[in-house]
Design a protein around this motif. Structure first.
Motif, PDB file in Angstrom:
ATOM      1  N   VAL A  49       0.891  -1.207  -0.014  1.00  0.00           N
ATOM      2  CA  VAL A  49       0.032   0.146  -0.197  1.00  0.00           C
ATOM      3  C   VAL A  49       0.906   1.316   0.017  1.00  0.00           C
ATOM      4  O   VAL A  49       1.605   1.464   0.991  1.00  0.00           O
ATOM      5  CB  VAL A  49      -1.140  -0.071   1.292  1.00  0.00           C
ATOM      6  N   ASP A  50       0.724   2.047  -0.957  1.00  0.00           N
ATOM      7  CA  ASP A  50       1.774   3.311  -1.184  1.00  0.00           C
ATOM      8  C   ASP A  50       0.874   4.363  -1.719  1.00  0.00           C
ATOM      9  O   ASP A  50       1.277   5.409  -1.013  1.00  0.00           O
ATOM     10  CB  ASP A  50       2.857   2.739  -2.074  1.00  0.00           C
ATOM     11  N   SER A  51       0.224   4.183  -2.764  1.00  0.00           N
ATOM     12  CA  SER A  51      -0.416   5.344  -3.286  1.00  0.00           C
ATOM     13  C   SER A  51      -1.758   5.732  -2.728  1.00  0.00           C
ATOM     14  O   SER A  51      -2.274   6.869  -2.935  1.00  0.00           O
ATOM     15  CB  SER A  51      -0.686   4.953  -4.862  1.00  0.00           C
ATOM     16  N   ILE A  52      -2.145   4.896  -1.725  1.00  0.00           N
ATOM     17  CA  ILE A  52      -3.455   5.124  -1.138  1.00  0.00           C
ATOM     18  C   ILE A  52      -2.826   6.202   0.308  1.00  0.00           C
ATOM     19  O   ILE A  52      -2.045   5.700   0.913  1.00  0.00           O
ATOM     20  CB  ILE A  52      -4.178   3.749  -0.464  1.00  0.00           C
ATOM     21  N   ALA A  53      -3.462   7.341   0.480  1.00  0.00           N
ATOM     22  CA  ALA A  53      -2.973   8.086   1.513  1.00  0.00           C
ATOM     23  C   ALA A  53      -3.252   7.347   2.959  1.00  0.00           C
ATOM     24  O   ALA A  53      -4.286   6.751   3.101  1.00  0.00           O
ATOM     25  CB  ALA A  53      -3.827   9.407   1.708  1.00  0.00           C
ATOM     26  N   HIS A  54      -2.145   7.677   3.703  1.00  0.00           N
ATOM     27  CA  HIS A  54      -2.346   6.982   5.125  1.00  0.00           C
ATOM     28  C   HIS A  54      -1.587   7.780   6.060  1.00  0.00           C
ATOM     29  O   HIS A  54      -0.691   8.493   5.906  1.00  0.00           O
ATOM     30  CB  HIS A  54      -1.579   5.404   5.005  1.00  0.00           C
ATOM     31  N   ASN A  55      -1.889   7.621   7.231  1.00  0.00           N
ATOM     32  CA  ASN A  55      -1.170   8.433   8.379  1.00  0.00           C
ATOM     33  C   ASN A  55       0.111   7.571   8.914  1.00  0.00           C
ATOM     34  O   ASN A  55       1.011   8.342   9.124  1.00  0.00           O
ATOM     35  CB  ASN A  55      -2.165   8.259   9.655  1.00  0.00           C
ATOM     36  N   ASP A  56      -0.110   6.277   8.927  1.00  0.00           N
ATOM     37  CA  ASP A  56       1.153   5.536   9.252  1.00  0.00           C
ATOM     38  C   ASP A  56       1.123   4.130   8.745  1.00  0.00           C
ATOM     39  O   ASP A  56       0.057   4.012   7.679  1.00  0.00           O
ATOM     40  CB  ASP A  56       0.892   5.689  10.928  1.00  0.00           C
ATOM     41  N   THR A  57       1.916   3.294   9.117  1.00  0.00           N
ATOM     42  CA  THR A  57       2.205   2.099   8.530  1.00  0.00           C
ATOM     43  C   THR A  57       2.010   0.742   9.127  1.00  0.00           C
ATOM     44  O   THR A  57       2.459  -0.365   8.695  1.00  0.00           O
ATOM     45  CB  THR A  57       3.835   1.877   7.924  1.00  0.00           C
ATOM     46  N   TRP A  58       1.053   0.654  10.247  1.00  0.00           N
ATOM     47  CA  TRP A  58       0.927  -0.270  10.861  1.00  0.00           C
ATOM     48  C   TRP A  58      -0.182  -1.174  10.296  1.00  0.00           C
ATOM     49  O   TRP A  58      -1.283  -1.115  10.908  1.00  0.00           O
ATOM     50  CB  TRP A  58       0.930   0.078  12.435  1.00  0.00           C
ATOM     51  N   ALA A  59       0.008  -1.785   9.362  1.00  0.00           N
ATOM     52  CA  ALA A  59      -0.656  -2.727   8.602  1.00  0.00           C
ATOM     53  C   ALA A  59      -1.551  -3.743   9.829  1.00  0.00           C
ATOM     54  O   ALA A  59      -2.903  -4.199   9.356  1.00  0.00           O
ATOM     55  CB  ALA A  59      -0.193  -3.452   7.482  1.00  0.00           C
ATOM     56  N   ARG A  60      -0.766  -4.306  10.566  1.00  0.00           N
ATOM     57  CA  ARG A  60      -1.650  -5.240  11.343  1.00  0.00           C
ATOM     58  C   ARG A  60      -2.868  -4.812  12.068  1.00  0.00           C
ATOM     59  O   ARG A  60      -3.640  -5.495  12.335  1.00  0.00           O
ATOM     60  CB  ARG A  60      -0.487  -5.570  12.567  1.00  0.00           C
ATOM     61  N   ASP A  61      -2.847  -3.292  12.319  1.00  0.00           N
ATOM     62  CA  ASP A  61      -3.927  -2.781  13.131  1.00  0.00           C
ATOM     63  C   ASP A  61      -4.885  -1.991  12.196  1.00  0.00           C
ATOM     64  O   ASP A  61      -6.223  -1.995  12.624  1.00  0.00           O
ATOM     65  CB  ASP A  61      -3.384  -1.721  13.942  1.00  0.00           C
ATOM     66  N   HIS A  62      -4.504  -1.693  11.296  1.00  0.00           N
ATOM     67  CA  HIS A  62      -5.720  -1.146  10.223  1.00  0.00           C
ATOM     68  C   HIS A  62      -6.075  -2.026   9.115  1.00  0.00           C
ATOM     69  O   HIS A  62      -6.931  -1.688   8.212  1.00  0.00           O
ATOM     70  CB  HIS A  62      -5.217   0.395   9.602  1.00  0.00           C
ATOM     71  N   GLY A  63      -5.331  -2.941   8.760  1.00  0.00           N
ATOM     72  CA  GLY A  63      -5.756  -4.098   7.806  1.00  0.00           C
ATOM     73  C   GLY A  63      -6.867  -4.874   7.933  1.00  0.00           C
ATOM     74  O   GLY A  63      -7.351  -4.839   9.258  1.00  0.00           O
ATOM     75  N   PHE A  64      -7.539  -5.450   6.850  1.00  0.00           N
ATOM     76  CA  PHE A  64      -8.717  -6.414   6.994  1.00  0.00           C
ATOM     77  C   PHE A  64      -8.416  -7.382   8.035  1.00  0.00           C
ATOM     78  O   PHE A  64      -6.972  -8.063   8.097  1.00  0.00           O
ATOM     79  CB  PHE A  64      -8.993  -6.992   5.862  1.00  0.00           C
TER      80      PHE A  64
END
Length: 305
Positions: A49-64
């Motif tokens: 995930v790069d081109s989608i705007a995001h606040n931070d990079t903790w995929a464990r906690d914002h991912g499906f």
């Protein structure tokens, strides 16, 4: 909810950029993400995930969070609110919908954005037991005024669980998450638990160990317990960082283990994790840069089944 060691279709990384908290060490953290990306993509597809705007990079906690039903896989989209409104997460909560609408993830979408649940706060054995911690799920600014029983009922319904195991002890100095289970205790095949051990300097971890010793599986047997060492203290200025070997990632054919340039303890942790996963390659990833933002390897990733 499947166990992490079940076959995966891909792993997600949400990439660091100059507008995240990684800005001061962007080149250093990017090198770590590149190493994770290389090791994951050797073994399974990788979604960046790069081109989608995001606040931070903790995929464990914002991912499906994916669950399996007879009719297929369901993609559960829960609210991530910066670990109890400690940090801004508005953009992170839009990532999953974008991924789904672009067809980058497959399954049936379920909107649960009215309930706060971070992937790092739950562990599944794939057989109906979910582990979590009371200090996290009952922490302020998550799901109040729901009671513990009401939260447990929702977890059972959403995740298809038969029981929820609540651990009431265990925490790491410097942890922003209020005690995520994936920094403390991990479920492994054959009713094995890997956990961070404590001593006189970490009495709460000693109490957590007593809880684990008293636990029984659904069929009444004690768990096999494997104790991981604690890394020696690592500081960023005056701040103690929450280094832990429990924050590893299981992928197809391998386990990626966070290391901290402490060769004796790194090797011991990898050896013990190898006991729990004897059929997988054990690969160390230097995560000294990652813990500067108070997370580690597992926190950076989310697997899909």
């Amino acid at each position: 909810m499947p166990a992490e060691w079940e076959p995966q279709s891909m792993v997600q990384l949400t990439w660091p950029h100059k507008d995240t908290d990684w800005a001061p060490i962007l080149s250093e953290i990017t090198a770590v993400y590149e190493e994770m990306a290389r090791e994951i993509s050797k073994r399974e597809p990788l979604l960046i995930v790069d081109s989608i705007a995001h606040n931070d990079t903790w995929a464990r906690d914002h991912g499906f969070i994916t669950v399996e039903e007879d009719s297929g896989l369901f993609l559960l989209d829960f609210c991530f609110n910066g670990w109890g409104e400690k940090f801004e997460a508005t953009l992170d909560n839009q990532i999953n919908r974008h991924l789904y609408e672009q067809g980058l993830v497959k399954g049936t979408y379920e909107d649960h954005l009215d309930f706060v649940l971070e992937g790092g706060s739950i562990e599944s054995d794939g057989k109906g037991t979910i582990f979590t911690t009371s200090c996290c799920l009952l922490a302020p600014h998550r799901n109040q005024p729901l009671s513990q029983q009401e939260i447990e009922d929702k977890l059972k319904a959403y995740l298809g669980a038969k029981r929820i195991v609540w651990l009431n002890h265990g925490s790491l100095i410097g942890d922003d998450t209020d005690g995520h289970i994936d920094t403390l205790v991990r479920i492994c095949p054959n009713d094995t638990l890997l956990y961070i051990g404590g001593d006189e300097q970490h009495p709460d971890l000693v109490e957590m160990e007593k809880e684990l010793q008293a636990l029984r599986t659904l069929d009444g047997r004690p768990y096999r317990l494997l104790k991981l060492p604690l890394p020696r203290s690592i500081y960023d200025g005056d701040n103690r960082l929450p280094a832990t070997y429990a924050n590893y990632l299981v992928i197809n054919g391998a386990v990626l283990v966070p290391t901290y340039a402490q060769p004796d303890l790194d090797a011991e942790a990898m050896r013990i994790i190898g006991e729990a996963f004897p059929d997988r390659e054990i690969v160390g990833i230097d995560c000294r840069a990652v813990i500067k933002q108070h997370g580690s390897l597992h926190c950076c990733t989310m697997q899909y089944y």
